[in-house]
Design an enzyme around this catalytic site. Structure first.
Site, PDB file in Angstrom:
ATOM      1  N   GLY A  15       2.204   6.451   2.129  1.00  0.00           N
ATOM      2  CA  GLY A  15       1.564   5.262   1.534  1.00  0.00           C
ATOM      3  C   GLY A  15       1.997   3.936   1.578  1.00  0.00           C
ATOM      4  O   GLY A  15       3.111   3.748   1.706  1.00  0.00           O
TER       5      GLY A  15
ATOM      6  N   GLU B 107       4.209  14.398  -0.272  1.00  0.00           N
ATOM      7  CA  GLU B 107       5.577  15.234  -0.081  1.00  0.00           C
ATOM      8  C   GLU B 107       6.572  14.187  -0.637  1.00  0.00           C
ATOM      9  O   GLU B 107       6.218  12.886  -1.159  1.00  0.00           O
ATOM     10  CB  GLU B 107       6.051  15.497   1.239  1.00  0.00           C
TER      11      GLU B 107
ATOM     12  N   CYS C 157       5.493   6.382  12.218  1.00  0.00           N
ATOM     13  CA  CYS C 157       5.293   6.902  10.996  1.00  0.00           C
ATOM     14  C   CYS C 157       4.348   7.943  10.974  1.00  0.00           C
ATOM     15  O   CYS C 157       3.083   7.880  11.405  1.00  0.00           O
ATOM     16  CB  CYS C 157       5.054   6.007  10.132  1.00  0.00           C
TER      17      CYS C 157
ATOM     18  N   CYS D 125      -2.005   7.306   4.632  1.00  0.00           N
ATOM     19  CA  CYS D 125      -1.943   5.760   4.844  1.00  0.00           C
ATOM     20  C   CYS D 125      -2.521   5.136   5.861  1.00  0.00           C
ATOM     21  O   CYS D 125      -2.950   5.647   6.869  1.00  0.00           O
ATOM     22  CB  CYS D 125      -0.469   5.414   5.060  1.00  0.00           C
TER      23      CYS D 125
ATOM     24  N   CYS E 198      12.232   9.762  -3.883  1.00  0.00           N
ATOM     25  CA  CYS E 198      11.245   9.174  -2.992  1.00  0.00           C
ATOM     26  C   CYS E 198       9.948   9.694  -3.272  1.00  0.00           C
ATOM     27  O   CYS E 198       9.724  10.604  -3.158  1.00  0.00           O
ATOM     28  CB  CYS E 198      11.783   9.203  -1.530  1.00  0.00           C
TER      29      CYS E 198
ATOM     30  N   CYS F  87       9.716  10.523   7.232  1.00  0.00           N
ATOM     31  CA  CYS F  87       8.648  10.382   6.755  1.00  0.00           C
ATOM     32  C   CYS F  87       7.260  11.220   7.076  1.00  0.00           C
ATOM     33  O   CYS F  87       6.978  11.249   8.015  1.00  0.00           O
ATOM     34  CB  CYS F  87       8.500   8.905   6.758  1.00  0.00           C
TER      35      CYS F  87
ATOM     36  N   CYS G  26       1.407   2.214  11.146  1.00  0.00           N
ATOM     37  CA  CYS G  26       2.583   2.124  12.068  1.00  0.00           C
ATOM     38  C   CYS G  26       2.718   3.218  13.003  1.00  0.00           C
ATOM     39  O   CYS G  26       2.715   4.297  12.630  1.00  0.00           O
ATOM     40  CB  CYS G  26       3.724   1.893  10.948  1.00  0.00           C
TER      41      CYS G  26
END
Ligand code: SAH
Length: 347
Positions: free
Chosen positions: A160, A89, A116, A109, A102, A334, A113
């Site tokens: 990522g 996205e 996220c 990823c 963005c 995100c 985290c």
């Protein structure tokens, strides 16, 4: 998957034309088509036989927008489908000075985290430089008018970890800042990292002085590791040394991202520790209230308390801002659009 034509820079396309027994000027036509965000099959002025041989070897359409959401503030959120069916996205935010896109650098990823959404399914694969570039060229084509660029600023803050896909990201940066490509200045590009220290040193030596942004999100290594597993590998003091080196080499101030998570990182003590860590450094702190992700149980700090935290930092002599939330009505956080799509409620 076939090869990706957008992975090639102008010189490489010229070499390709020579190797195919074509005239050099074809490279210019193809490069122009690429810069306009066109598919190979949509490029004008090329002989049908050349198009056919290109499409045999290269993906006609490496990236396609399959869904667009538009927020009340004009923010556009895109779901892109890659040639192998993976989805990523991106977002376009509209400001008075221009449009900031963005972009994503990986499918998923692996940094893990806790706050996220991009990391929920781990890393699927790296994007090639051409796939990163194509995100920009396709969105730019949608929004450009005459000579006015549709995308003026880029943040590598989609899904990522850019420095975990270093070579492709650097090639992308070289292409996107090239005079014969869309030519966005490095000053208008921000690269955000969770702090892969060795790669931060490497980036300082590339001669592409993008704005370096580091996701800090806490003040001690122990507490940082609670939400960011990468903190077990890289210490805050080493990250700060890498930032200082980046400033020495590029002359660019650096930025810290600090997402305010209730009960995790926003007591007065954290403000004091942040001031002690950062005071006197050529840096800026970007506070953002956590975008709550439904799969996670972390809570955003209230708005009033967020402004109080900002006030403490400013009183302590730091340059800081609280980022206004944009596109919040369209799932601004995100990775949420892709996560929803993969769950089956995306279409
Ligand atoms: N891998 C890069 C880019 C990530 S996205 C990095 O770690 O910096 C850009 C920023 O958004 C990072 O600072 C990231 O920590 C932050 N972020 C991710 N999910 C978030 C969420 N749900 N709410 C607020 N900030 C978030």
């Amino acid at each position: 998957m076939k090869e990706i034509l957008q992975d090639l820079n102008f010189n490489e396309i010229e070499e390709l034309m020579l190797s195919l027994g074509e005239k050099k000027f074809r490279a210019k036509q193809i490069f122009e088509g690429i810069n306009k965000g066109r598919r190979i099959s949509e490029m004008s002025g090329l002989p049908a036989s050349l198009k056919a041989s290109l499409i045999e070897r290269f993906e006609d359409c490496p990236i396609e927008i399959i869904k667009t959401l538009t927020g009340a503030d004009g923010t556009e959120k895109y779901l892109f489908r890659l040639a192998d069916g993976n989805v990523i996205e991106g977002v376009l935010m509209k400001y008075k000075y221009g449009n900031t896109q963005c972009v994503s650098t990986q499918v998923g990823c692996r940094m893990g985290c806790k706050f996220c959404a991009s990391t929920l399914g781990g890393r699927v694969r790296d994007l090639t430089s051409g796939e990163i570039l194509s995100q920009v060229l396709v969105v730019n084509a949608l929004h450009s008018e005459g000579n006015r660029r549709g995308v003026t600023n880029i943040v590598l803050m989609g899904s990522g970890e850019p420095l975990d896909n270093y070579d492709n990201v650097v090639k992308f940066l070289r292409c996107v800042t090239a005079e014969n490509c869309i030519n966005i200045s490095a000053r208008n590009i921000s690269l955000s990292t969770c702090g892969l220290v060795e790669r931060m040193y490497d980036l300082a030596d590339e001669g592409i002085p993008v704005n370096l942004t580091v996701s800090l999100h806490n003040t001690t290594d122990e507490e940082r590791a609670r939400t960011m597993p990468i903190a077990n590998k890289y210490k805050i003091k080493d990250i700060l040394a890498a930032c200082a080196n980046y400033f020495d080499k590029t002359g660019r101030r650096y930025i810290f991202e600090y997402s305010l998570i209730e009960g995790e990182n926003c007591d007065k003590r954290h403000a004091d520790e942040l001031i002690a860590l950062l005071k006197g450094r050529p840096c800026h702190v970007n506070l953002i209230r956590l975008n709550e992700v439904k799969e996670r149980h972390l809570k955003a700090l209230g708005e009033k308390q967020a402004y109080r935290f900002l006030g403490l930092l400013e009183k302590g002599g730091l340059s800081a801002t609280l980022r206004r939330q944009i596109g919040s009505d369209i799932g601004g956080a995100c990775g949420q659009l892709r996560a929803g799509y993969l769950d089956g409620d995306g279409e």
